[in-house]
Design an enzyme around this catalytic site. Structure first.
Site, PDB file in Angstrom:
ATOM      1  N   LYS C  76      17.034  -5.762  35.432  1.00  0.00           N
ATOM      2  CA  LYS C  76      16.883  -4.414  34.891  1.00  0.00           C
ATOM      3  C   LYS C  76      17.536  -4.392  33.511  1.00  0.00           C
ATOM      4  O   LYS C  76      18.599  -5.000  33.321  1.00  0.00           O
ATOM      5  CB  LYS C  76      17.557  -3.414  35.835  1.00  0.00           C
ATOM      6  CG  LYS C  76      17.382  -1.945  35.439  1.00  0.00           C
ATOM      7  CD  LYS C  76      17.997  -1.011  36.486  1.00  0.00           C
ATOM      8  CE  LYS C  76      17.797   0.460  36.121  1.00  0.00           C
ATOM      9  NZ  LYS C  76      18.340   1.365  37.159  1.00  0.00           N
ATOM     10  N   SER C 151      15.308   5.076  38.854  1.00  0.00           N
ATOM     11  CA  SER C 151      15.163   4.585  37.504  1.00  0.00           C
ATOM     12  C   SER C 151      14.799   3.098  37.417  1.00  0.00           C
ATOM     13  O   SER C 151      14.328   2.640  36.382  1.00  0.00           O
ATOM     14  CB  SER C 151      16.473   4.793  36.744  1.00  0.00           C
ATOM     15  OG  SER C 151      17.503   3.989  37.302  1.00  0.00           O
ATOM     16  N   SER C 175      18.267   5.035  42.644  1.00  0.00           N
ATOM     17  CA  SER C 175      17.476   4.298  41.657  1.00  0.00           C
ATOM     18  C   SER C 175      17.031   2.906  42.071  1.00  0.00           C
ATOM     19  O   SER C 175      16.192   2.307  41.392  1.00  0.00           O
ATOM     20  CB  SER C 175      18.234   4.208  40.335  1.00  0.00           C
ATOM     21  OG  SER C 175      18.104   5.415  39.633  1.00  0.00           O
TER      22      SER C 175
END
Lengths: 95, 476, 484
Positions: C76, C151, C175
């Site tokens: 990420k 997210s 997330s």
């Protein structure tokens, strides 16, 4: 709770965020809606409840007083917007 | 109207750790800009703070030495504001639960009386970097070497009533942190500095007046002058029909005035909240006891010992224990001179401190080291020089002309003990002073002193005074 | 090769069926060909990946390889990667080449993992749909009109589309779990403090936790083994030994007590999602588990508490983005205030600004007690609910999200509606508990996730419980049509 334009201007200034004049009303509306959601907290009885800052009741660990870092100025300043003579440059700061 | 001055001080003492309070970067003074600012100090995205054990130990040491409460559970909080020398946009400090709580400190005033000044708290925090205003084409340069240096902020109660009291309190703390070896006390380098909260009120009024905060005072002289200036300014404003505004002011030593800080015009809303990157600091009793065991001799105890062991008078002992550095200088002189405590005390308090004061020098910069002074004292004791000649020797050492033996040899200051030579001078003086000799013989004993003086003068101070006395009496 | 799990790939590498260079090349080719459809990568680090793959092959040859050596994964874009742009999905950090590695990243490097690139995400991890990214929205591989969740939407999509063998994510309010659910993959948010936060760009420090996203629970176990563990650079990292998370995967579930909080099955839960979750729970009964209805009475407070605590922390955490030392700086600032306001005003998107403003407001003079302190107390109540629940049950189950993936743009105009996507996931972050989402079926062509919440440090049990379900179901091994 409902936020006024002046509230948005005040907190945007405190947070150093430029908000375009035309967007202020929308922020006021959105933020008011969010505070509407948050308002559910008002009804909760929290008398005698200890505030919870961390998931665990753990204690701060202490680091030995040793110098472990070396000079990496050039490396770190490669990503800086504006430097001269090893200093970060900003518009004139007033005392 | 009679005005009463109210002063509270916030003293910032940089703790003498090796590394920063939340990172492993060095804190040596005077390094090239930003060479001691590591990822954590720069507030790079993703970095996290870890607390330095030594900073905690030093804060506890201060708390124990002043008899303050030790916060068994203290919390770090974020103080949020934007400033270019504050990399994260917040300063990690302590708010609700500081590491050191209430206590008090006794200070001695000029008239010899004792006053107690309350300590509100002392908390740990990180220092900010420095803004350099030299011109970079109209820009300001930011050096973050100092960012993250551990500070102990010592907050007093508004207990002081004059600039002199404020200075006495600050000197006392200054001496104490150096005694404890938790701060080098170097005010020029900013290791020890203070903000003064100053207000005035009509004498007899209970409520405080509106205060102004004077920032960054880093010498005892400036503090006194800045406070006095500010007091006069406030009284002038009020007597002229105006009101005092609560504000932050900066002292300008060149112009000798305080002025409002433009950058601080805006009312701050620091939005303190517990720093979620740090956990509560819990101080166990065993930790406190371990720190207590490392406490050095404190000034009051040292003064008592100086009086007892060295037979010093109270005021002498007080002066000599005024700083750990001076006390240690004195004790080195005593030791190196073979135990000549009284002579050592005398020379340190009069000649040495006088010379430092005259030249505006700190003890650390004294051209005369403790060992040099001790050698000179030995030469007094072994009759190589008289006390009077010694002053000449001291002045020469101060001027950098070498140690006592070198100077005595170079200037031919060695005391004369040759009986024949001294007798020759005595004879000359007696021959030139018939009236005084007659007076002495008629019973005016004090004429002896006059004659000795004349003989010493004639020998250019080099004759041994004891020998002169003895020989003169024989001749008379 | 791309259909294989991490465990299977490791076996293939060990047995010399293929090399890491071949495997890495295959993934890079898939990314080249398919990522345009989903926009899951912000940066692809092809060259570095091949260098790492060659080093991994050497390690495998030398017999010093671990279970992740040579496995291509994606990080990420919230994790700092030395020498590689770390944007956090923001214009603010579009030019930010991180000068150091996050602890998670360096641990994977030591394990010999090959980083394929950095994945797209909601800006500063603030969002539930991946639509707040400066780099444009990620699309759900199962339905390109749908959001992938957020997210960690890019990290979920790369696994779902098989554009990486596994990925890393972070979870502040759901997330990892919510996008895992919406993309039909397996994701684990560990106990707070298990994985180091050093080098992970902070959103809300007391809630953020990194975790693995992968096809299967077994893969998550392998990934977690590399990520977890004490880090002296993170004061909130816990000093505990890391167990072998794979050791207990095959433990039988007979006698397992599953708690179903009635609050997770009430109003707001989509009927189709409810049916899928109930079917999965029925499967657990067949595996020998006992199902007990429980109550988490303060569940309704989770979202309100979160939207005080998280913005408060983020408003302070994001103050360092000021245009002085790194990141975006506005053109020709006329003075310092202008530098701050325009750099931040132009560098941050609207959702980030909203949250900074909420946080600034709730911490400001006069409001602290009413909002922040009150929320911290209510947070304690939520945490207490779980403490009581875990006295009765071993694991809590329910839906990960109230609906399947929604359409792009469907909720982006109303923040409050969007915030309710995380209604079932936020509480675990507030309490600091570990949680998982595993694929449990579909409503139409869109996946449904089953959420598992465990007691503190009970990751091994969660993985065991998830793995056993994956032995009797195949939802986790299905591939979206366009990515087979």
């Amino acid at each position: 709770m409902s936020l006024e334009r002046s509230d948005v201007e005040r907190i945007a200034h405190l947070a150093r965020l430029e908000v375009a004049e035309k967007d202020i009303s929308e922020y006021a509306r959105n933020l008011s809606n969010i505070f509407g959601l948050v308002a559910q907290l008002e009804a909760v009885d929290t008398d005698g409840v200890k505030p919870m800052a961390h998931p665990f009741d753990a204690v701060q660990r202490l680091r030995a007083d040793e110098v472990t870092e070396s000079n990496q100025r050039d490396h770190f300043q490669q990503i800086a917007p504006k430097v001269a003579d090893g200093l970060y440059l900003v518009p004139k700061v007033l005392d | 109207m009679q005005w009463e001055v109210v002063i509270g001080l916030e003293i910032h003492a940089q703790l003498a750790t090796q590394s920063k309070i939340f990172s492993g970067a060095a804190i040596a003074y005077g390094a090239e800009p930003n060479t001691q600012a590591c990822a954590v100090d720069l507030g790079l995205p993703g970095v996290l703070p870890v607390l330095n054990a030594e900073a905690v130990r030093m804060a506890v040491k201060f708390g124990l030495a002043t008899g303050c409460e030790i916060g068994q559970r203290s919390i770090f909080a974020r103080k949020n504001y934007f400033y270019p020398d504050l990399p994260k946009g917040y300063q990690i400090s302590q708010h609700d639960l500081p590491i050191v709580g209430r206590g008090a400190l006794e200070i001695e005033l000029e008239d010899g009386s004792i006053k107690i000044v309350g300590i509100t708290r002392a908390h740990l925090e990180e220092d900010a970097g420095k803004s350099l205003h030299e011109d970079f084409a109209g820009l300001t340069g930011i050096d973050l070497n100092r960012a993250g240096t551990p500070l102990l902020e010592i907050v007093s109660e508004p207990d002081m009533r004059s600039a002199k009291e404020a200075v006495a309190y600050m000197r006392k703390i200054h001496a104490l942190v150096q005694y404890l070896e938790i701060c080098d006390g170097n005010m020029q380098e900013g290791s020890f500095r203070c903000d003064a909260n100053v207000s005035v009120r009509p004498k007899g009024q209970h409520a405080f007046g509106t205060r102004a905060e004077i920032k960054n005072l880093n010498s005892f002289r400036y503090i006194e002058r800045a406070i006095n200036f500010e007091v006069e300014r406030q009284i002038d404003v009020i007597e002229g029909g105006g009101t005092i505004v609560q504000e932050t002011r900066l002292y300008d030593p060149d112009k000798h005035e305080t002025r409002s800080m433009r950058s601080k015009e805006e009312a701050f809303d620091y939005r303190y909240f517990p720093d979620p990157d740090l956990l509560p600091v819990v101080i166990e009793d065993s930790f406190i006891e371990a720190v207590r065991a490392t406490l050095p001799e404190l000034p009051a105890a040292k003064k008592q010992r100086f009086e007892q062991d060295y037979g010093l008078k109270g005021d002498e002992a007080a002066i000599l224990t005024g700083s750990r550095e001076l006390a240690s200088y004195f004790e080195t002189v005593v030791q190196a001179s073979g135990g000549e405590a009284k002579l050592a005390a005398n020379w340190v308090t009069s000649e040495l401190l006088g010379a430092l004061n005259r030249d505006g020098k700190e003890l650390g910069d004294s051209p005369v080291s403790a060992e040099m002074l001790a050698l000179m004292i030995k030469r007094i004791v072994d009759n190589t020089i008289s006390g009077k000649i010694a002053k000449q020797v001291f002045a020469a050492m101060w001027a950098g002309e070498g140690d006592a033996d070198t100077i005595i040899a170079a200037k031919g200051l060695k005391q004369v003990t040759d009986t024949g030579f001294i007798e020759k001078i005595i004879d000359e003086v007696l021959a030139n002073s018939p009236t005084q000799v007659a007076d002495y013989k008629a019973g005016k004993e004090k004429m002896l002193g006059y004659l000795v003086g004349q003989i010493m003068k004639a020998s250019q101070g080099k004759a041994n005074p004891a020998q002169v006395n003895q020989l003169l009496k024989q001749k008379l | 090769m791309h259909t294989k799990t991490v465990a299977q790939l490791a076996q293939g590498l060990q047995q010399g069926e293929f090399s890491s260079v071949e495997l890495t090349t295959a993934y890079l080719e898939r990314i080249e060909k398919l990522d345009g459809q989903v926009n899951a990568y912000v940066t692809v680090t092809a060259e570095q990946a091949l260098v790492a793959a060659r080093a991994a092959d050497a390690r495998i040859k030398a017999g010093t390889a671990g279970p992740l050596t040579g496995i291509p994964i994606a990080h990420k874009d919230i994790f700092c990667t030395d020498g590689v742009r770390t944007s956090c999905g923001s214009k603010m950090l579009d030019n930010f080449v991180a000068p150091y590695d996050a602890t998670v990243v360096s641990r994977f490097k030591e394990a010999g993992v090959v980083m394929l690139g950095k994945t797209n995400m909601d800006e500063f991890a603030m969002g539930s749909s991946n639509e707040t990214s400066y780099y444009g929205p990620v699309r759900n591989p199962w339905d390109l009109n749908a959001v992938p969740g957020g997210s960690s939407g890019g990290s979920a999509a790369v696994v779902a589309a098989r554009l990486a063998a596994a990925s890393t994510g972070t979870d502040t309010g759901g997330s990892i779990r919510q996008p895992a659910a919406l993309c039909g993959i397996t994701g684990l948010k560990p106990t707070y403090g298990l994985v180091s936060r050093y080098g992970m760009i902070a959103f809300a420090s007391s809630l953020d936790q990194a975790g693995p996203m992968a096809q299967s629970a077994e893969d998550c176990a392998i990934m977690l083994g590399a990520m977890a563990g004490f880090d002296k650079r993170d004061s909130t990292s816990l000093e505990r030994s890391v167990p072998d998370y794979r050791a207990g995967l095959n433990n039988p579930l007979a006698g397992l007590k599953i708690g179903l909080p009635k609050e997770y099955f009430g109003e707001g839960l989509d009927a189709g999602v409810a049916r899928v979750v109930e079917a999965a729970i029925a499967e657990y009964k067949k595996l020998g588990a006992e199902v007990i209805e429980i109550s988490l009475p303060n569940t309704h407070l989770a979202v309100p508490v979160y939207y005080v605590v998280a913005p408060a922390e983020c408003s302070s955490n994001l103050s360092r983005f000021d245009g002085v030392r790194f990141g975006y700086r506005c053109e020709d600032p006329k003075d310092l205030m202008d530098l701050y306001k325009r750099s931040r005003g132009e560098g941050f998107g609207p959702e980030v600004k909203r949250r900074i403003m909420i946080g600034t407001y709730v911490l400001s003079a006069g409001y602290y007690d009413a909002y922040y302190l009150k929320a911290q107390k209510a947070r304690q109540l939520i945490s207490n609910d779980f403490k009581s629940a875990f006295e009765q049950v071993d694991v809590i189950m329910g839906p990960t999200a109230p609906t399947v993936a929604f359409n792009l743009g469907e909720k982006s105009s109303d923040p409050v509606t969007m915030y309710l996507s995380d209604i079932y996931t936020i509480a675990a972050n507030l309490a600091g508990l570990p949680g998982m989402s595993i694929p449990a079926g579909f409503v139409g062509n869109r996946p449904v996730g089953l959420q598992l919440i465990g007691n503190y440090f009970d990751e091994a049990r969660l993985l065991n419980v998830a793995h056993q379900y994956q032995q009797v179901s195949d939802w986790h091994s299905r591939l979206p049509d366009g990515f087979k």
